[in-house]
Design a protein around this motif. Structure first.
Motif, PDB file in Angstrom:
ATOM      1  N   UNK A  71       0.684  -1.102  -0.022  1.00 10.61           N
ATOM      2  CA  UNK A  71       0.152   0.005   0.055  1.00 10.61           C
ATOM      3  C   UNK A  71       0.846   1.294  -0.023  1.00 10.61           C
ATOM      4  N   UNK A  72       1.873   1.191   0.998  1.00  9.59           N
ATOM      5  CA  UNK A  72       2.651   2.592   1.023  1.00  9.59           C
ATOM      6  C   UNK A  72       4.052   2.205   1.192  1.00  9.59           C
ATOM      7  N   UNK A  73       5.095   2.972   0.588  1.00  8.68           N
ATOM      8  CA  UNK A  73       6.445   2.734   0.842  1.00  8.68           C
ATOM      9  C   UNK A  73       7.023   4.137   1.472  1.00  8.68           C
ATOM     10  N   UNK A  74       8.140   3.779   2.303  1.00  5.23           N
ATOM     11  CA  UNK A  74       9.024   4.791   2.853  1.00  5.23           C
ATOM     12  C   UNK A  74      10.460   4.522   2.624  1.00  5.23           C
ATOM     13  N   UNK A  75      11.064   5.429   1.939  1.00  3.88           N
ATOM     14  CA  UNK A  75      12.528   4.933   1.610  1.00  3.88           C
ATOM     15  C   UNK A  75      13.392   5.610   2.727  1.00  3.88           C
ATOM     16  N   UNK A  76      14.259   4.496   3.246  1.00  6.03           N
ATOM     17  CA  UNK A  76      15.220   4.822   4.387  1.00  6.03           C
ATOM     18  C   UNK A  76      16.560   5.574   3.594  1.00  6.03           C
ATOM     19  N   UNK A  77      16.577   6.936   3.487  1.00  6.02           N
ATOM     20  CA  UNK A  77      17.581   7.533   2.677  1.00  6.02           C
ATOM     21  C   UNK A  77      18.919   7.431   3.270  1.00  6.02           C
ATOM     22  N   UNK A  78      19.884   6.925   2.574  1.00  5.08           N
ATOM     23  CA  UNK A  78      21.191   6.839   2.833  1.00  5.08           C
ATOM     24  C   UNK A  78      22.256   7.848   2.129  1.00  5.08           C
ATOM     25  N   UNK A  79      21.821   8.698   1.265  1.00  5.44           N
ATOM     26  CA  UNK A  79      22.808   9.542   0.407  1.00  5.44           C
ATOM     27  C   UNK A  79      22.539  10.906   0.698  1.00  5.44           C
ATOM     28  N   UNK A  80      21.257  11.329   1.001  1.00  4.68           N
ATOM     29  CA  UNK A  80      20.851  12.600   1.163  1.00  4.68           C
ATOM     30  C   UNK A  80      20.346  13.064  -0.028  1.00  4.68           C
ATOM     31  N   UNK A  81      20.246  12.291  -0.973  1.00  8.68           N
ATOM     32  CA  UNK A  81      19.288  12.747  -2.416  1.00  8.68           C
ATOM     33  C   UNK A  81      18.227  12.132  -2.534  1.00  8.68           C
ATOM     34  N   UNK A  82      16.967  12.684  -2.873  1.00  6.29           N
ATOM     35  CA  UNK A  82      15.757  12.112  -2.949  1.00  6.29           C
ATOM     36  C   UNK A  82      15.851  10.880  -3.794  1.00  6.29           C
ATOM     37  N   UNK A  83      15.365   9.776  -3.361  1.00  6.32           N
ATOM     38  CA  UNK A  83      15.273   8.448  -4.213  1.00  6.32           C
ATOM     39  C   UNK A  83      13.893   8.047  -4.483  1.00  6.32           C
ATOM     40  N   UNK A  84      13.457   7.585  -5.574  1.00 12.20           N
ATOM     41  CA  UNK A  84      12.260   6.910  -5.918  1.00 12.20           C
ATOM     42  C   UNK A  84      11.132   8.150  -6.415  1.00 12.20           C
ATOM     43  N   UNK A  85      10.759   7.881  -7.351  1.00 11.56           N
ATOM     44  CA  UNK A  85       9.736   8.910  -8.052  1.00 11.56           C
ATOM     45  C   UNK A  85       8.360   8.729  -7.282  1.00 11.56           C
ATOM     46  N   UNK A  86       8.241   9.946  -6.648  1.00 14.92           N
ATOM     47  CA  UNK A  86       6.989  10.213  -5.732  1.00 14.92           C
ATOM     48  C   UNK A  86       7.045   9.521  -4.500  1.00 14.92           C
ATOM     49  N   UNK A  87       8.204   9.004  -3.857  1.00 11.61           N
ATOM     50  CA  UNK A  87       8.119   8.245  -2.901  1.00 11.61           C
ATOM     51  C   UNK A  87       8.473   9.060  -1.740  1.00 11.61           C
ATOM     52  N   UNK A  88       8.017   9.089  -0.788  1.00 12.33           N
ATOM     53  CA  UNK A  88       8.651   9.814   0.572  1.00 12.33           C
ATOM     54  C   UNK A  88       9.982   9.237   1.205  1.00 12.33           C
ATOM     55  N   UNK A  89      10.897   9.746   1.160  1.00 15.63           N
ATOM     56  CA  UNK A  89      12.188   9.817   1.887  1.00 15.63           C
ATOM     57  C   UNK A  89      12.381  10.151   3.180  1.00 15.63           C
ATOM     58  N   UNK A  90      12.819   9.155   4.063  1.00 12.65           N
ATOM     59  CA  UNK A  90      13.270   9.708   5.633  1.00 12.65           C
ATOM     60  C   UNK A  90      14.567   9.447   5.676  1.00 12.65           C
ATOM     61  N   UNK A  91      14.996  10.039   6.754  1.00 13.84           N
ATOM     62  CA  UNK A  91      16.563   9.994   7.025  1.00 13.84           C
ATOM     63  C   UNK A  91      16.747   8.528   7.907  1.00 13.84           C
ATOM     64  N   UNK A  92      17.597   7.897   7.395  1.00 14.78           N
ATOM     65  CA  UNK A  92      17.953   6.443   7.693  1.00 14.78           C
ATOM     66  C   UNK A  92      18.643   6.488   9.127  1.00 14.78           C
TER      67      UNK A  92
END
Length: 336
Positions: A71-92
């Motif tokens: 249903x929903x995806x959150x990306x644990x961001x590791x690089x500091x650059x937004x990843x995933x098209x239209x996917x919410x990133x949060x600081x890993x």
């Protein structure tokens, strides 16, 4: 609340299992949690089980994951650059507490909240701490009791002093406080369980809702509204004890004390303190609240040679021994 699946996927096993452990310790989280160290295992699991929310490391995220029954995806961001098209990133690399709050915010945006019901079978017991006497360690006593109870139980502490100073004592900045809980209680009551889970802070295993910066923010809240809020907290959580650190600024104070399982009043031996206590007890009698007086235990605290240096050390020392005896002989005696 129906349990839904939160999947966490990260190839760093130590990080993954520490995060999952922290999330599982937050009983208000409305998910069962499944951990995966590789994308293949995640895909296999998703072919059989619907995933409500996926928390996945940036290094493992692939765009075709959007096509899976997730249903929903959150990306644990590791690089500091937004990843995933239209996917919410949060600081890993933020704290587990911060990740937890981000998850709860995502719940508010994406997950339809179910009607709340009590998450544990036993009713929540309210303990009221109130004295008309100032500078008598009421808050220290309350915080110590809450942290001692929290060693075995789920405890929520709420402070209603005009100036608690709690953020300065803990050296923390709070983005939300009790007034925000009241707002969501009035405007989005069906989502209170989710909101509450994202607002509470913790000291030594005891949860607390940060007190207001300005007591005037609570000036329009009636006693009846407070009691309804406490009932909603009970319905939407698994807390076993609610510790109230009360003051005269609360409307409906006597009615709140009436609903408490126990009331503890700290006293002193000097003449001014005795006079204030007599006036307070006379007021209870005149207003027909003698049932409050009957359930109240008055404590004249002994002289402690040294109090703990910080709020995190309150479960150690002379005061802790004194309060632990009260918990064991007065609270547990009646609750079994």
């Amino acid at each position: 609340m129906d349990q839904k699946v939160l999947a966490v996927c990260d190839k760093e096993e130590k990080y993954l299992y520490r995060l999952v452990e922290c999330l599982e310790n937050r009983e208000l989280l409305p998910f069962s949690i499944c951990a995966f160290t590789n994308e293949r295992a995640l895909r296999k699991f998703s072919s059989k089980t619907k995933i409500e929310l996926l928390l996945i490391a940036e290094s493992l995220y692939e765009e075709d994951l959007k096509g899976l029954p997730i249903e929903h995806i959150l990306i644990l961001n590791e690089s500091g650059n937004e990843a995933g098209d239209g996917i919410k990133n949060i600081n890993k690399y933020q704290s587990a507490e911060g990740i937890f709050r981000e998850i709860m915010e995502s719940c508010m945006e994406n997950v339809q909240a179910a009607s709340t019901r009590r998450l544990s079978g036993n009713p929540m017991k309210i303990i009221g701490n109130y004295t008309p006497i100032r500078r008598c360690l009421q808050t220290t006593f309350s915080l110590t009791m809450g942290q001692i109870l929290a060693k075995k139980h789920k405890v929520l502490y709420m402070n209603f002093e005009n100036y608690s100073g709690l953020s300065y004592l803990l050296n923390r900045e709070f983005n939300v406080d009790i007034s925000d809980v009241l707002y969501y209680f009035n405007c989005e009551r069906e989502k209170l369980a989710y909101r509450l889970a994202g607002m509470v802070q913790s000291i030594n295993g005891m949860d607390f809702i940060p007190p207001v910066v300005s007591y005037q923010d609570l000036s329009g809240v009636t006693g009846e509204q407070w009691l309804h809020l406490f009932q909603e907290v009970e319905a939407a959580s698994s807390y076993e004890y609610l510790i109230l650190d009360l003051s005269e600024q609360m409307h409906g104070l006597f009615n709140i004390l009436r609903q408490c399982f126990k009331v503890y009043t700290i006293t002193r031996e000097d003449g001014f303190a005795a006079a204030k206590m007599k006036q307070y007890e006379a007021m209870l009698s005149m207003t027909e609240y003698m049932d409050v007086a009957a359930k109240t235990k008055k404590w004249n605290l002994p002289v402690f040679h040294r109090l703990p240096d910080g709020l995190e050390q309150l479960t150690h020392g002379e005061l802790a021994c004194f309060v632990k005896k009260i918990v064991e002989e007065d609270i547990y005696e009646q609750t079994g």
